[in-house]
Design an enzyme around this catalytic site. Structure first.
Site, mmCIF file in Angstrom:
data_model
loop_
_atom_site.group_PDB
_atom_site.id
_atom_site.type_symbol
_atom_site.label_atom_id
_atom_site.label_comp_id
_atom_site.label_asym_id
_atom_site.label_seq_id
_atom_site.Cartn_x
_atom_site.Cartn_y
_atom_site.Cartn_z
ATOM 1 N N ARG A 128 -6.067 7.742 5.298
ATOM 2 C CA ARG A 128 -5.267 8.836 5.878
ATOM 3 C C ARG A 128 -5.469 8.901 7.385
ATOM 4 N NH1 ARG A 128 -4.842 13.329 1.121
ATOM 5 N NH2 ARG A 128 -2.697 12.784 0.710
ATOM 6 N N GLN A 133 0.626 7.642 8.417
ATOM 7 C CA GLN A 133 1.265 8.860 7.888
ATOM 8 C C GLN A 133 2.632 8.612 7.252
ATOM 9 O OE1 GLN A 133 1.244 12.028 10.769
ATOM 10 N NE2 GLN A 133 -0.772 12.726 10.117
ATOM 11 N N ASP A 136 2.313 7.435 3.662
ATOM 12 C CA ASP A 136 1.403 8.206 2.817
ATOM 13 C C ASP A 136 2.094 8.717 1.546
ATOM 14 O OD1 ASP A 136 -0.436 9.897 1.702
ATOM 15 O OD2 ASP A 136 -0.958 10.916 3.559
ATOM 16 N N SER A 139 0.836 12.084 -0.036
ATOM 17 C CA SER A 139 1.362 13.304 0.593
ATOM 18 C C SER A 139 2.817 13.539 0.228
ATOM 19 C CB SER A 139 1.244 13.220 2.118
ATOM 20 O OG SER A 139 -0.095 13.310 2.499
ATOM 21 N N TYR A 236 -11.225 14.670 2.624
ATOM 22 C CA TYR A 236 -11.175 15.148 1.234
ATOM 23 C C TYR A 236 -12.343 16.093 0.955
ATOM 24 C CZ TYR A 236 -7.702 11.591 0.086
ATOM 25 O OH TYR A 236 -6.560 10.842 0.012
#
Ligand code: NAI
Length: 393
Positions: A128, A133, A136, A139, A236
């Protein structure tokens, strides 16, 4: 280079790994794209739309996979184990396979990719980092799952979400509690707020408080000291100890007395999901309340919840634990997933439209499972790597 888009055949899967938009872009990159007939049907992308975007349409999985250099998938390929077709058999040696391959849960499949000489990439292992991004997938899919969780809860709820003042009387706003304020949880908060609910949320990471409050929800702090060390370097949450869990159950039991809907989104990467709501806690909810357990595929956050059922407890609380929530918003989920894969693909294709796998790139290194007949991913258990090495000699 030829790119293959195969129809997804696993249970509960309606998504597809490409959209007409990404097909057009892949063709623009100089790639040849073939889609299996009906690949996009469940996500409302027709063969005609894929063809208009520049794909050729193949009659079956075998034909679309024949000679493909890159295979785009949502879920891992079928291996014929369940008596169905064997997609893996038709992927040629040296081809690239990209998908949500769930390597930690499916080590035998990873070994099979190595034996088949495939370069397999597991998108859930994407680091991440800012550069990743646009790729991802966790997400993009969690965001839609959080949205849909609230919509499904609203559909099962026998009351309205917003406060309504009518000539016949006033309806009170629904009260929603969101457990876990990561990507899914934050979207659940935003969606419930848009529907007019009064929302509160909890998370173990200290950083979540500000994000929850910025969406107009109340944050429930469980243990400030523990929250400060709860986040890993990767962003996380750590698995919390017994003390934290006990304290959390006390705080949440109190909050449940003022709650109509609970949306549970808590996951710990690589581990079983923690149980946040015990049966006694669910019994605190009033009849007609609804609980959604988005963590069911990782074991569930709610004691006694079972996949795919709408269960009703003896005191009249509905518990929904849907498998593969993003698939219930298949068109948008596919659209975003396809764009994630397209961004990833750009890392693998050089200016001469040739495949280049730069294992010095942190994104490639983290996601690559198998290369040259061996399991190469450092995140996988050594037993997987050893097993594959023995099998390939
Ligand atoms: P996740 O799906 O792994 O977990 C969901 C949420 O549950 C997390 O917010 C986690 O802190 C929370 N949680 C874990 N144990 C808990 C417990 N015992 N009690 C209450 N809550 C608990 O998380 P997700 O959605 O993948 O996000 C993880 C982090 O990654 C977030 O900080 C998010 O903002 C960040 N992120 C960063 C991205 C980037 O590109 N830099 C992209 C996406 C997310």
């Amino acid at each position: 280079m030829k790119v293959a888009i195969v129809k997804e055949r696993r249970a509960h899967e309606r998504r597809v790994a490409a959209s007409p938009d990404t097909v057009r872009r892949m063709v623009g990159m100089g790639l040849e794209v073939a889609a299996e007939t009906g690949a996009g049907d469940a996500a409302h992308f027709s063969d005609a739309a894929f063809a208009a975007a520049g794909a050729s349409i193949a009659a079956d999985a075998e034909t679309v996979l024949a000679g493909a250099d890159i295979v785009l998938k949502v879920q891992r390929p079928l291996t014929g184990d369940d008596g169905g077709i064997d997609e893996l058999k038709h992927i040629r040696r040296g081809a690239v396979l990209i998908g949500l391959l769930q390597p930690a849960q499916n080590s035998a499949d990873v070994e099979a990719y190595a034996r088949a000489g495939i370069l397999a990439f597991a998108m859930e292992l994407l680091p991440r980092v800012t550069r990743a991004q646009a790729m991802d997938v966790l997400s993009s899919q969690a965001n839609l799952a959080g949205y849909k969780a609230v919509i499904e809860a609203a559909a099962e709820f026998g009351r309205a979400f917003p406060m309504m003042m009518t000539a016949a009387g006033t309806i009170k706003a629904a009260r929603v509690l969101v457990m876990g304020a990561g990507v899914a949880g934050l979207q659940a908060i935003a969606t419930a707020r848009r529907l007019g609910a009064i929302v509160s949320a909890t998370d173990v990471r200290a950083a979540a408080k500000e994000q929850v409050e910025s969406l107009g929800a109340t944050f429930i702090t469980v243990d400030e000291a523990a929250a400060r060390t709860a986040e890993t370097a990767g962003g996380y949450a750590r698995e919390m100890g017994e003390d934290y869990q006990r304290h959390q159950r006390e705080r949440i039991t109190e909050a449940l007395k003022r709650t109509d809907i609970v949306i549970c989104t808590v996951l710990i990467p690589g581990r079983k999901a923690p149980v946040l709501l015990t049966s006694e806690m669910v019994a605190e909810l009033a009849p007609g309340s609804v609980v959604v357990d988005l963590a069911i595929e990782a074991g569930g956050n709610v004691e006694g919840s079972g996949p795919e059922e709408v269960a009703t407890t003896p005191n009249g609380v509905k518990i929904i634990a849907p498998v593969n929530m993003p698939s219930r918003v298949a068109a948008d989920a596919s659209q975003l997933y396809a764009r994630n894969l397209l961004s990833f693909l750009a890392l693998l294709v050089d200016q001469d439209k040739k495949l280049k796998v730069d294992t010095g790139d942190e994104i490639i290194k983290a996601t690559l499972l198998t290369e040259d007949g061996a399991v190469v991913n450092p995140a996988l258990a050594p037993s997987v790597a050893a097993g594959a090495a023995a099998a390939t000699g």
